[in-house]
Write a protein that holds these residues in place. Structure first.
Motif, PDB file in Angstrom:
ATOM      1  N   TRP A  35       0.867  -1.185   0.000  1.00 56.90           N
ATOM      2  CA  TRP A  35       0.000   0.000   0.000  1.00 56.90           C
ATOM      3  C   TRP A  35       0.898   1.226   0.000  1.00 56.90           C
ATOM      4  N   ARG A  37       1.004   5.734  -0.694  1.00 54.78           N
ATOM      5  CA  ARG A  37       0.220   6.959  -0.761  1.00 54.78           C
ATOM      6  C   ARG A  37       1.081   8.076  -1.315  1.00 54.78           C
ATOM      7  N   ASP A  89      -2.569  12.537   6.733  1.00 51.50           N
ATOM      8  CA  ASP A  89      -2.844  11.293   6.014  1.00 51.50           C
ATOM      9  C   ASP A  89      -3.540  11.553   4.681  1.00 51.50           C
ATOM     10  N   TYR A  93      -4.259   6.979  -2.159  1.00 55.73           N
ATOM     11  CA  TYR A  93      -3.741   5.683  -1.725  1.00 55.73           C
ATOM     12  C   TYR A  93      -3.878   4.677  -2.863  1.00 55.73           C
ATOM     13  N   GLY A 113      -5.541   4.750  -7.782  1.00 56.63           N
ATOM     14  CA  GLY A 113      -5.612   5.215  -6.406  1.00 56.63           C
ATOM     15  C   GLY A 113      -7.010   5.589  -5.965  1.00 56.63           C
TER      16      GLY A 113
END
Length: 120
Positions: A35, A37, A89, A93, A113
């Motif tokens: 994963w 980002r 955050d 992603y 994403g």
């Protein structure tokens, strides 16, 4: 052969999201799953990696304790549970399959994403 990430959205600080990464055309359980980002204006960051070789899961220091990787082989899907979301955050992603958690082998498959936006 396809990976599809989903589950992003707009949440408030402290909220949670569960991102999904569904594979089609290959068995995800035999692959290393990563994963990643990319925040606005920043480089891509690896946040979690599951190694199919030893069933170990790795997390970036910035997310350890808040992000949890899981998978459902029957659904050919991997997940990333994100708790206690913070504004930092906020990012797109993505999930990927193949490669390795050490970053020495390029990933074979990448999904589109899903955007996570955390409001303060």
């Amino acid at each position: 052969v396809q990976l599809q990430a989903s589950g992003g959205g707009l949440v408030q600080t402290g909220g949670s999201l569960n991102l999904s990464c569904e594979a089609s055309g290959f068995d995800l359980e035999y692959y290393v799953i990563g994963w990643f980002r990319r925040a606005p204006g920043k480089e891509r960051e690896g946040v979690s990696c599951f190694s199919s070789r030893d069933a170990s899961t790795h997390y970036a220091e910035t997310v350890r304790g808040r992000f949890t990787f899981s998978r459902d082989n029957a659904k050919n899907t991997a997940y990333l549970q994100i708790d206690n979301l913070k504004p930092e955050d906020t990012a797109v992603y993505s999930c990927a399959a193949g490669g390795d958690c050490e970053g020495t082998i390029e990933y074979s498959y990448w999904g589109q994403g899903t955007l996570v936006t955390v409001s303060s």
